[in-house]
Design a protein around this motif. Sequence first.
Motif, short mmCIF file in Angstrom:
data_model
loop_
_atom_site.label_atom_id
_atom_site.label_comp_id
_atom_site.label_asym_id
_atom_site.label_seq_id
_atom_site.Cartn_x
_atom_site.Cartn_y
_atom_site.Cartn_z
N TYR A 311 0.83 -1.20 0.00
CA TYR A 311 0.00 0.00 0.00
C TYR A 311 0.87 1.26 0.00
N GLN A 313 3.52 1.67 -1.58
CA GLN A 313 4.00 1.88 -2.93
C GLN A 313 2.86 2.16 -3.92
N MET A 314 1.71 1.50 -3.72
CA MET A 314 0.67 1.53 -4.74
C MET A 314 -0.65 2.12 -4.26
N PRO A 329 -2.78 1.22 -9.89
CA PRO A 329 -2.64 2.01 -8.67
C PRO A 329 -3.62 3.18 -8.67
N ALA A 333 -1.02 7.75 -5.63
CA ALA A 333 -0.07 6.84 -4.99
C ALA A 333 1.18 7.63 -4.59
N ALA A 339 4.93 2.79 -8.23
CA ALA A 339 3.62 2.17 -8.41
C ALA A 339 3.41 1.75 -9.87
N LYS A 340 3.78 2.61 -10.78
CA LYS A 340 3.63 2.30 -12.21
C LYS A 340 4.50 1.10 -12.59
N LEU A 342 5.60 -1.35 -10.66
CA LEU A 342 5.07 -2.57 -10.07
C LEU A 342 3.83 -3.06 -10.81
N TYR A 343 2.95 -2.16 -11.15
CA TYR A 343 1.74 -2.56 -11.87
C TYR A 343 2.10 -3.16 -13.24
N GLY A 365 9.97 -1.95 -3.88
CA GLY A 365 9.90 -1.23 -5.14
C GLY A 365 11.04 -1.51 -6.10
#
Length: 442
Positions: A311, A313-314, A329, A333, A339-340, A342-343, A365
């Motif tokens: 959470y 991070q995203m 995300p 975020a 976040a980008k 990881l997604y 991350g």
Amino acid sequence: MPMTRRRLALGLSMRYLGYHAAGWRHPRANAAGTTSFAHYRTVAQEAEAAGFDLVFLADGMAVRARDEPEGALAQSSQIADFEPLTLLSALAAVTSRIGLVATASTTYNQPYSLARQYASLDLLSDGRAGWNVVTSWSDAEARNFGLEATPDYGARYRRAEEFVDVVTGLWDSWDEGALLHDKENARFLDAAKLHVLNHQGDEFRVRGPLSVPGSPQRRPVIVQAGASEAGMNLAARTADLVYTVPQSKDASIAFRKDLRERAASFGRDPDTIRVLPGIVPFTGATDQDARAGYDELNSLIPDELGRQYLYNQMGDLSGFPLDGPVPPPPAGAAVGSIAKNLYEMAQREGLTLRQMVHVAAAGYGARVIVGAGHSIAEEMLDWFHSDAADGFNICAPLLPVAISDFSRHIMPVLEKSDILTDRAIPALRARLGLPDIKSRYS
């Protein structure tokens, strides 16, 4: 100093007990190590002996871990640590050939005092200091400095741009040979070689000169890690090293190419910048050994803490089932670039939200790599030769254990490549093959 042929640089991120959220629960971990000088001394000395070029201390000026979901705060080891410049000054006395890099915020510091602190560390370490420039993003930090929320993005970066200019100007205060120490003629100083900055800007008014003379590397190495538009421009204009956390080689190639083009647009030689992607290596003699170590640490992640890492991070994903797909995300975020990344990784690899919790808790991350030492080393060399990286920021999952794992299983392959830096060079700037800094007064 003329530019030398390109070398692969290795940094070790040494905050806390390593990057893995549950590292403090491992049987080989010293759970009290986050506030133990003996722990950090061991880490720095082992990293130096292993051939790392620098150690890096990230920092935030607050307890940023939140009790979301409830119970997570009590499970986190990332709430107790040292002020980094104090710690690095102590480590300077027990090391001799490894760079000492720490984060300091341009939002919650003043240029003169920060310039003085890093110049002092550079002198104490005989030219091994580096400053990681950050603008600070969390409201937790803002509330420790009389604000309810962090200043907006534009304001933070406008301040950062001018802040760096003032600090580098102050570091130019002393010409080489300014201090004479001439007892016979009563001349301690050649006053013509001491310069007053007289900076008058929108954010700062700073007269100078700095009270700390220059070091063997003229000024500390400047490090930056922003992946936003303003962060990229700040790095391209001012940084020597740039940290990044891409999840693929193609993304890293694109980042490095973009950064170098921006540097050229600012009138810089792109070859004067080093890009160091962060990787979290879980390694061993075989893939099975590496996977066993990864699984062992992941088995120690408490549920609430694992969710908190993701959470952080995203954004808040509590409304989504853990065994379902990873959703995009939400807007806002905290660390948008991470976040980008990881997604996109979740989409590429078909990860569930539960699997993504493990990735976030294992690497915070940064890119997690699980494999035998030779395969990780070969991948690092491939990234280097493909212009995806100039080196790597090794985000060790568990310290100091991971240093010996890296040294035993990965370093021998890198050493055979004959592209590592010269370990005999003590000053950080020269060790990294960066050009000498010319004073604005020369």
